[in-house]
Design a protein around this motif. Structure first.
Motif, mmCIF file in Angstrom:
data_model
loop_
_atom_site.group_PDB
_atom_site.id
_atom_site.type_symbol
_atom_site.label_atom_id
_atom_site.label_comp_id
_atom_site.label_asym_id
_atom_site.label_seq_id
_atom_site.Cartn_x
_atom_site.Cartn_y
_atom_site.Cartn_z
ATOM 1 N N ALA A 11 1.313 -9.398 -13.379
ATOM 2 C CA ALA A 11 1.396 -7.861 -12.922
ATOM 3 C C ALA A 11 0.875 -7.754 -11.434
ATOM 4 N N LEU A 14 2.866 -9.354 -8.701
ATOM 5 C CA LEU A 14 4.067 -8.349 -8.184
ATOM 6 C C LEU A 14 3.642 -7.267 -7.228
ATOM 7 N N VAL A 15 2.187 -6.984 -7.673
ATOM 8 C CA VAL A 15 1.715 -5.600 -6.787
ATOM 9 C C VAL A 15 1.127 -6.305 -5.504
ATOM 10 N N ALA A 18 3.478 -7.103 -2.570
ATOM 11 C CA ALA A 18 4.181 -6.205 -2.166
ATOM 12 C C ALA A 18 3.840 -5.665 -0.720
ATOM 13 N N ASP A 50 12.465 -9.288 -4.463
ATOM 14 C CA ASP A 50 11.043 -9.438 -4.344
ATOM 15 C C ASP A 50 10.230 -7.987 -4.078
ATOM 16 N N GLY A 53 8.150 -5.240 -7.857
ATOM 17 C CA GLY A 53 6.874 -4.946 -8.167
ATOM 18 C C GLY A 53 6.614 -3.762 -7.320
ATOM 19 N N GLN A 54 6.920 -3.800 -6.004
ATOM 20 C CA GLN A 54 6.485 -2.868 -5.167
ATOM 21 C C GLN A 54 7.059 -1.463 -5.560
ATOM 22 N N MET A 56 8.348 -0.458 -8.409
ATOM 23 C CA MET A 56 8.031 0.014 -9.644
ATOM 24 C C MET A 56 6.338 0.937 -9.552
ATOM 25 N N ASN A 57 5.702 0.011 -8.748
ATOM 26 C CA ASN A 57 4.076 0.529 -8.313
ATOM 27 C C ASN A 57 4.364 1.978 -7.855
ATOM 28 N N CYS A 67 3.644 2.145 -16.943
ATOM 29 C CA CYS A 67 5.131 1.420 -17.417
ATOM 30 C C CYS A 67 5.737 2.133 -18.751
#
Length: 358
Positions: A11, A14-15, A18, A50, A53-54, A56-57, A67
């Motif tokens: 996780a 992914l963040v 970003a 890519d 993750g950006q 979603m956050n 989530c």
């Protein structure tokens, strides 16, 4: 526990991935899209994978949710449907795309945060008991300092050229404070010139990242972790600017733009660009001269994703000041490094900065 830590690490990647998007050259292969990489994508099909993750956050931070608000499970099977909030989110994304297409020439001017502002549901009414208004930005002085003057004051604030020159390496013991504000992990940092290694020790998982002056790497329990260009950029940047007042070597283009406030203190806001045009903002305390904040941002299909580093509580170690609290933050997550002990000029072989990961 190991599985849980790996999930947290994934996780985080992914963040953290970003912040800087690699610029794709004409000779590079086609960018993989979200529709190609992930299952059950119905709206974000053409978005670069890519950016998942950006985005979603960004949505989670804009609505102040996690989530589970849209997904059936927090840990797996994100592609599954069955939550009405997920269906609503898809419609809202379509609406946002249409607004940006029809009114802003496809620029991501409108985002989830435009309407939600930290609420799971947009508030149409006016808050009649708002928080205290923020003071206006400080008035721009008649004579702004030059970049050279700001950097010279920063060098003096750190301890001066002579003291900086006496320290060739550092070994730092620290703690990483997790987003919950309670969980702590041991960290160890080795620094020599612009080389840097940070090791974070979880109960049964060791995450190590490093920059050897040229190459960036990251491992988990000695297994090599594949880094995206944006992840590499941030690891590299922290190494480059560590106790380094010679910021012109990192950012050839710098300009003092205006005065602002951070925590009630006036700061000079400096725009800075690397040689390959990675743009950031640097904030220097107007009174002390110290660097107190760095912000980088990159556009996504749903607005800009910011990466912010705050440097606080500077203390003197061998005549040179270092921030003893460094807070890293991206939308929906933050963590803090707290320095406990600094050993000056230990003998560190250059091989320490090269990965032995498989």
């Amino acid at each position: 526990m190991k599985t849980k830590i790996k999930i947290i690490a994934v996780a985080f990647f992914l963040v953290f991935g970003a912040v800087f998007l690699g610029i794709k050259g004409k000779t590079q292969t086609k960018v993989e899209t979200a529709g190609e990489k992930f299952k059950n994508i119905k709206v974000l099909n053409d978005m670069p994978a890519d950016q998942m993750g950006q985005v979603m956050n960004l949505m989670a931070a804009s609505l102040n949710v996690n989530c589970k608000f849209c997904h059936v499970s927090n840990d797996a099977d994100f592609e599954k449907d069955g939550n009405e909030h997920k269906d609503i989110a898809r419609e809202m994304i379509k609406m946002t795309f249409e607004l940006n297409k029809n009114h802003f020439e496809n620029r991501p001017e409108i985002s989830c945060n435009t309407c939600h502002k930290g609420h799971s549901h947009p508030q149409s009414g006016i808050d009649l008991d708002p928080a205290l208004p923020q003071p206006p930005r400080p008035q721009r002085p008649d004579k702004m300092p030059t970049v050279e003057e700001v950097l010279a004051k920063y060098e003096t604030a750190l301890g001066g050229k002579d003291n900086l020159g006496k320290i060739t390496s550092r070994q730092i013991k620290a703690q990483r404070l997790e987003p919950d504000g309670k969980t702590l992990e041991e960290e160890e940092v080795w620094q020599k010139s612009d080389k840097l290694v940070v090791a974070t020790k979880y109960p049964d998982y060791l995450v190590t990242e490093g920059f050897d002056g040229k190459n960036v790497w990251k491992t988990g329990n000695l297994d090599r972790i594949e880094l995206k260009p944006d992840e590499s950029e941030q690891i590299k940047r922290e190494a480059q600017i560590f106790a380094n007042p010679e910021l012109k070597t990192v950012y050839p283009k710098m300009e003092v733009r205006f005065v602002d406030r951070i925590d009630g203190r006036e700061v000079w806001v400096v725009t800075a660009s690397t040689a390959d045009n990675k743009r950031e903002r640097l904030f220097f305390d107007r009174q002390t001269g110290l660097l107190v904040r760095r912000i980088a941002a990159t556009p996504t299909v749903l607005g800009f994703f910011a990466f912010q580093v705050d440097y606080k509580d500077y203390k003197d170690f061998g005549g040179v000041k270092l921030p003893t609290q460094t807070r890293f933050a991206v939308p929906n997550i933050s963590w803090t490094r707290k320095v406990l002990e600094v050993k000056l000029n230990p003998g560190i072989d250059d091989s320490k900065f090269k990965t032995s990961g498989k």
